[in-house]
Design a protein around this motif. Structure first.
Motif, PDB file in Angstrom:
ATOM      1  N   LEU A  13     -23.912  73.034-102.956  1.00  0.00           N
ATOM      2  CA  LEU A  13     -23.767  71.593-103.180  1.00  0.00           C
ATOM      3  C   LEU A  13     -22.338  71.129-102.870  1.00  0.00           C
ATOM      4  O   LEU A  13     -22.145  70.053-102.281  1.00  0.00           O
ATOM      5  CB  LEU A  13     -24.162  71.231-104.617  1.00  0.00           C
ATOM      6  N   SER A  14     -21.345  71.928-103.248  1.00  0.00           N
ATOM      7  CA  SER A  14     -19.957  71.585-102.903  1.00  0.00           C
ATOM      8  C   SER A  14     -19.805  71.494-101.394  1.00  0.00           C
ATOM      9  O   SER A  14     -19.132  70.592-100.872  1.00  0.00           O
ATOM     10  CB  SER A  14     -18.983  72.641-103.455  1.00  0.00           C
ATOM     11  N   PHE A  15     -20.439  72.418-100.669  1.00  0.00           N
ATOM     12  CA  PHE A  15     -20.381  72.412 -99.206  1.00  0.00           C
ATOM     13  C   PHE A  15     -21.012  71.132 -98.654  1.00  0.00           C
ATOM     14  O   PHE A  15     -20.413  70.432 -97.840  1.00  0.00           O
ATOM     15  CB  PHE A  15     -21.103  73.647 -98.660  1.00  0.00           C
ATOM     16  N   LEU A  16     -22.205  70.812 -99.139  1.00  0.00           N
ATOM     17  CA  LEU A  16     -22.908  69.616 -98.654  1.00  0.00           C
ATOM     18  C   LEU A  16     -22.127  68.337 -98.969  1.00  0.00           C
ATOM     19  O   LEU A  16     -21.964  67.465 -98.109  1.00  0.00           O
ATOM     20  CB  LEU A  16     -24.302  69.537 -99.284  1.00  0.00           C
ATOM     21  N   ASN A  17     -21.645  68.234-100.210  1.00  0.00           N
ATOM     22  CA  ASN A  17     -20.957  67.003-100.624  1.00  0.00           C
ATOM     23  C   ASN A  17     -19.615  66.814 -99.924  1.00  0.00           C
ATOM     24  O   ASN A  17     -19.259  65.698 -99.534  1.00  0.00           O
ATOM     25  CB  ASN A  17     -20.772  66.982-102.146  1.00  0.00           C
ATOM     26  N   THR A  18     -18.863  67.908 -99.752  1.00  0.00           N
ATOM     27  CA  THR A  18     -17.575  67.768 -99.071  1.00  0.00           C
ATOM     28  C   THR A  18     -17.776  67.497 -97.583  1.00  0.00           C
ATOM     29  O   THR A  18     -17.113  66.628 -97.016  1.00  0.00           O
ATOM     30  CB  THR A  18     -16.680  69.015 -99.255  1.00  0.00           C
ATOM     31  N   GLN A  19     -18.707  68.213 -96.963  1.00  0.00           N
ATOM     32  CA  GLN A  19     -18.920  68.018 -95.519  1.00  0.00           C
ATOM     33  C   GLN A  19     -19.371  66.592 -95.207  1.00  0.00           C
ATOM     34  O   GLN A  19     -18.901  65.971 -94.253  1.00  0.00           O
ATOM     35  CB  GLN A  19     -19.968  69.011 -94.981  1.00  0.00           C
ATOM     36  N   SER A  20     -20.298  66.053 -96.017  1.00  0.00           N
ATOM     37  CA  SER A  20     -20.779  64.689 -95.736  1.00  0.00           C
ATOM     38  C   SER A  20     -19.667  63.670 -95.982  1.00  0.00           C
ATOM     39  O   SER A  20     -19.565  62.659 -95.276  1.00  0.00           O
ATOM     40  CB  SER A  20     -22.031  64.353 -96.546  1.00  0.00           C
ATOM     41  N   ALA A  21     -18.793  63.947 -96.962  1.00  0.00           N
ATOM     42  CA  ALA A  21     -17.663  63.043 -97.221  1.00  0.00           C
ATOM     43  C   ALA A  21     -16.679  63.058 -96.049  1.00  0.00           C
ATOM     44  O   ALA A  21     -16.149  62.008 -95.649  1.00  0.00           O
ATOM     45  CB  ALA A  21     -16.954  63.424 -98.513  1.00  0.00           C
ATOM     46  N   TRP A  22     -16.434  64.244 -95.483  1.00  0.00           N
ATOM     47  CA  TRP A  22     -15.555  64.337 -94.312  1.00  0.00           C
ATOM     48  C   TRP A  22     -16.161  63.595 -93.125  1.00  0.00           C
ATOM     49  O   TRP A  22     -15.459  62.873 -92.408  1.00  0.00           O
ATOM     50  CB  TRP A  22     -15.291  65.800 -93.936  1.00  0.00           C
ATOM     51  N   GLU A  23     -17.464  63.759 -92.925  1.00  0.00           N
ATOM     52  CA  GLU A  23     -18.128  63.076 -91.800  1.00  0.00           C
ATOM     53  C   GLU A  23     -18.012  61.562 -91.939  1.00  0.00           C
ATOM     54  O   GLU A  23     -17.711  60.858 -90.973  1.00  0.00           O
ATOM     55  CB  GLU A  23     -19.611  63.483 -91.730  1.00  0.00           C
ATOM     56  N   HIS A  24     -18.236  61.076 -93.155  1.00  0.00           N
ATOM     57  CA  HIS A  24     -18.154  59.640 -93.423  1.00  0.00           C
ATOM     58  C   HIS A  24     -16.742  59.113 -93.161  1.00  0.00           C
ATOM     59  O   HIS A  24     -16.555  58.090 -92.488  1.00  0.00           O
ATOM     60  CB  HIS A  24     -18.567  59.383 -94.881  1.00  0.00           C
ATOM     61  N   ALA A  25     -15.735  59.826 -93.683  1.00  0.00           N
ATOM     62  CA  ALA A  25     -14.345  59.374 -93.522  1.00  0.00           C
ATOM     63  C   ALA A  25     -13.929  59.391 -92.056  1.00  0.00           C
ATOM     64  O   ALA A  25     -13.271  58.463 -91.566  1.00  0.00           O
ATOM     65  CB  ALA A  25     -13.414  60.265 -94.345  1.00  0.00           C
ATOM     66  N   ARG A  26     -14.349  60.441 -91.352  1.00  0.00           N
ATOM     67  CA  ARG A  26     -13.953  60.549 -89.938  1.00  0.00           C
ATOM     68  C   ARG A  26     -14.661  59.512 -89.068  1.00  0.00           C
ATOM     69  O   ARG A  26     -14.092  59.036 -88.087  1.00  0.00           O
ATOM     70  CB  ARG A  26     -14.204  61.978 -89.449  1.00  0.00           C
ATOM     71  N   ALA A  27     -15.873  59.157 -89.458  1.00  0.00           N
ATOM     72  CA  ALA A  27     -16.583  58.091 -88.722  1.00  0.00           C
ATOM     73  C   ALA A  27     -15.832  56.769 -88.859  1.00  0.00           C
ATOM     74  O   ALA A  27     -15.854  55.923 -87.964  1.00  0.00           O
ATOM     75  CB  ALA A  27     -18.012  57.957 -89.242  1.00  0.00           C
ATOM     76  N   LEU A  28     -15.138  56.590 -90.003  1.00  0.00           N
ATOM     77  CA  LEU A  28     -14.352  55.372 -90.227  1.00  0.00           C
ATOM     78  C   LEU A  28     -12.923  55.512 -89.702  1.00  0.00           C
ATOM     79  O   LEU A  28     -12.141  54.560 -89.752  1.00  0.00           O
ATOM     80  CB  LEU A  28     -14.306  55.051 -91.726  1.00  0.00           C
ATOM     81  N   GLY A  29     -12.572  56.734 -89.251  1.00  0.00           N
ATOM     82  CA  GLY A  29     -11.227  56.977 -88.745  1.00  0.00           C
ATOM     83  C   GLY A  29     -10.161  56.959 -89.824  1.00  0.00           C
ATOM     84  O   GLY A  29      -9.016  56.561 -89.579  1.00  0.00           O
ATOM     85  N   LYS A  30     -10.549  57.383 -91.050  1.00  0.00           N
ATOM     86  CA  LYS A  30      -9.581  57.365 -92.151  1.00  0.00           C
ATOM     87  C   LYS A  30      -9.424  58.759 -92.764  1.00  0.00           C
ATOM     88  O   LYS A  30     -10.384  59.518 -92.832  1.00  0.00           O
ATOM     89  CB  LYS A  30     -10.062  56.399 -93.253  1.00  0.00           C
ATOM     90  N   PRO A  31      -8.207  59.090 -93.237  1.00  0.00           N
ATOM     91  CA  PRO A  31      -8.031  60.359 -93.942  1.00  0.00           C
ATOM     92  C   PRO A  31      -8.817  60.350 -95.256  1.00  0.00           C
ATOM     93  O   PRO A  31      -9.047  59.287 -95.846  1.00  0.00           O
ATOM     94  CB  PRO A  31      -6.530  60.446 -94.207  1.00  0.00           C
ATOM     95  N   LEU A  32      -9.213  61.534 -95.690  1.00  0.00           N
ATOM     96  CA  LEU A  32      -9.993  61.686 -96.929  1.00  0.00           C
ATOM     97  C   LEU A  32      -9.157  62.384 -97.983  1.00  0.00           C
ATOM     98  O   LEU A  32      -8.531  63.407 -97.713  1.00  0.00           O
ATOM     99  CB  LEU A  32     -11.258  62.500 -96.641  1.00  0.00           C
ATOM    100  N   ARG A  33      -9.143  61.818 -99.178  1.00  0.00           N
ATOM    101  CA  ARG A  33      -8.532  62.471-100.339  1.00  0.00           C
ATOM    102  C   ARG A  33      -9.677  62.792-101.305  1.00  0.00           C
ATOM    103  O   ARG A  33     -10.104  61.931-102.068  1.00  0.00           O
ATOM    104  CB  ARG A  33      -7.499  61.557-100.991  1.00  0.00           C
ATOM    105  N   PHE A  34     -10.177  64.019-101.213  1.00  0.00           N
ATOM    106  CA  PHE A  34     -11.326  64.454-102.023  1.00  0.00           C
ATOM    107  C   PHE A  34     -10.773  65.345-103.131  1.00  0.00           C
ATOM    108  O   PHE A  34     -10.480  66.515-102.924  1.00  0.00           O
ATOM    109  CB  PHE A  34     -12.313  65.220-101.139  1.00  0.00           C
ATOM    110  N   SER A  35     -10.641  64.775-104.322  1.00  0.00           N
ATOM    111  CA  SER A  35     -10.022  65.493-105.431  1.00  0.00           C
ATOM    112  C   SER A  35     -11.058  66.239-106.272  1.00  0.00           C
ATOM    113  O   SER A  35     -12.074  65.664-106.675  1.00  0.00           O
ATOM    114  CB  SER A  35      -9.256  64.501-106.319  1.00  0.00           C
ATOM    115  N   PHE A  36     -10.780  67.503-106.538  1.00  0.00           N
ATOM    116  CA  PHE A  36     -11.598  68.315-107.447  1.00  0.00           C
ATOM    117  C   PHE A  36     -10.978  68.312-108.847  1.00  0.00           C
ATOM    118  O   PHE A  36     -11.311  69.144-109.672  1.00  0.00           O
ATOM    119  CB  PHE A  36     -11.662  69.761-106.951  1.00  0.00           C
TER     120      PHE A  36
END
Length: 298
Positions: free
Chosen positions: A255-278
């Motif tokens: 689930l961590s893999f799925l959630n982080t990967q989809s968040a990266w895809e979303h951020a990169r589609a918008l052309g913005k850096p991602l700050r994904f805090s655990f």
């Protein structure tokens, strides 16, 4: 009348309304825990009024903060002092306060886990002993690590596992699954369990991620909130729950893999850096996913 200490804390700041704060957040950015909607709704739930302040040299708003007395709004300490301990859970959230890059606004309200992004924007910050765990980019994870995650997902799906988006469930259903799986994983109730469905409903528009099912029963869930700022995306992974009886499938890791990967895809589609805090860099499993980053306190 302002007491002496409040006058000292707010020196140079002026009271403003919620919409001024929201405008500053949209302009300068922030994080999940400083987002106008999050502050407004959770403060309302707590019944603790928010005092919004702006730093406006030459009449232009250069920084804004939301406060509860001598602390920043949503502070755990203030909840505790008001007999509202554990009312809601945002984990040890990264705090990015809305401010111009060169604002140098004096921050005198108590806060912890202040992002390094605040460093040039505020004065008065002290380096904190603890660090936050910030998700690595997909490229920073080794090929072997990514291969193993995909393999674990495939094995889970071959055993009948199903991945479903959180958007498919009501807030009541999500709260029930989360509280049950959290209790099973940790052996004690989740922070904010009593009002969990209410809190999820209040922040529903910000909730992202998936739930993993096996044999029609939920086996892994995470509370993950996302907001979009002008220059970056802020994601806060609050906590999660897994069914320990399904450990052979590593559902939490999948689930961590799925959630982080989809968040990266979303951020990169918008052309913005991602700050994904655990949250706080305090557990071994976070080392696999994250880089420790410095944070500050006042």
């Amino acid at each position: 009348m302002l007491n002496r200490f409040q006058g000292w804390r707010e020196r140079g700041w002026s009271p403003v309304d919620a919409s001024t704060y929201a405008t500053a957040w949209q302009r300068y950015g922030g994080s999940v825990a400083t987002h106008p909607l999050v502050i407004e709704r959770l403060a309302d739930l707590a019944g603790i009024p928010v005092r919004y302040l702006a730093w406006q040299p030459q009449g232009e708003v250069k920084a804004a903060i939301a406060t509860w007395g001598r602390d920043l709004a949503l502070s755990k300490d203030v909840l505790k002092r008001n007999d509202k301990k554990g009312l809601f859970d945002l984990g040890n959230a990264e705090l990015i306060l809305p401010a111009a890059v060169d604002a140098q606004a004096p921050l005198r309200h108590r806060a912890r886990y202040l992002s390094a992004l605040n460093e040039s924007r505020f004065s008065g910050l002290k380096l904190q002993a603890e660090q936050l765990a910030m998700a690595r980019t997909p490229e920073e994870l080794s090929k072997k690590f990514r291969y193993n995650q995909r393999r674990e997902l495939r094995l889970l799906e071959e055993a009948g596992g199903v991945v479903r988006a959180v958007s498919e469930f009501s807030s009541v259903e999500l709260a029930a699954m989360y509280c049950d799986l959290f209790q099973r994983r940790w052996g004690f109730p989740a922070t904010g369990a009593a009002r969990m469905a209410e809190v999820i409903e209040l922040l529903r528009d910000l909730l992202i991620g998936s739930v993993i099912f096996l044999n029609d029963a939920p086996i892994a869930i995470q509370l993950v909130y996302r907001v979009e700022a002008a220059e970056w995306i802020s994601v806060e992974y609050v906590n999660g729950g897994v069914d320990p009886e399904t450990r052979e499938f590593s559902p939490g890791s999948v689930l961590s893999f799925l959630n982080t990967q989809s968040a990266w895809e979303h951020a990169r589609a918008l052309g913005k850096p991602l700050r994904f805090s655990f949250g706080r860099a305090d557990r071994e499993y976070k080392d696999r996913w994250c880089n420790p980053v410095p944070v500050f306190t006042v």
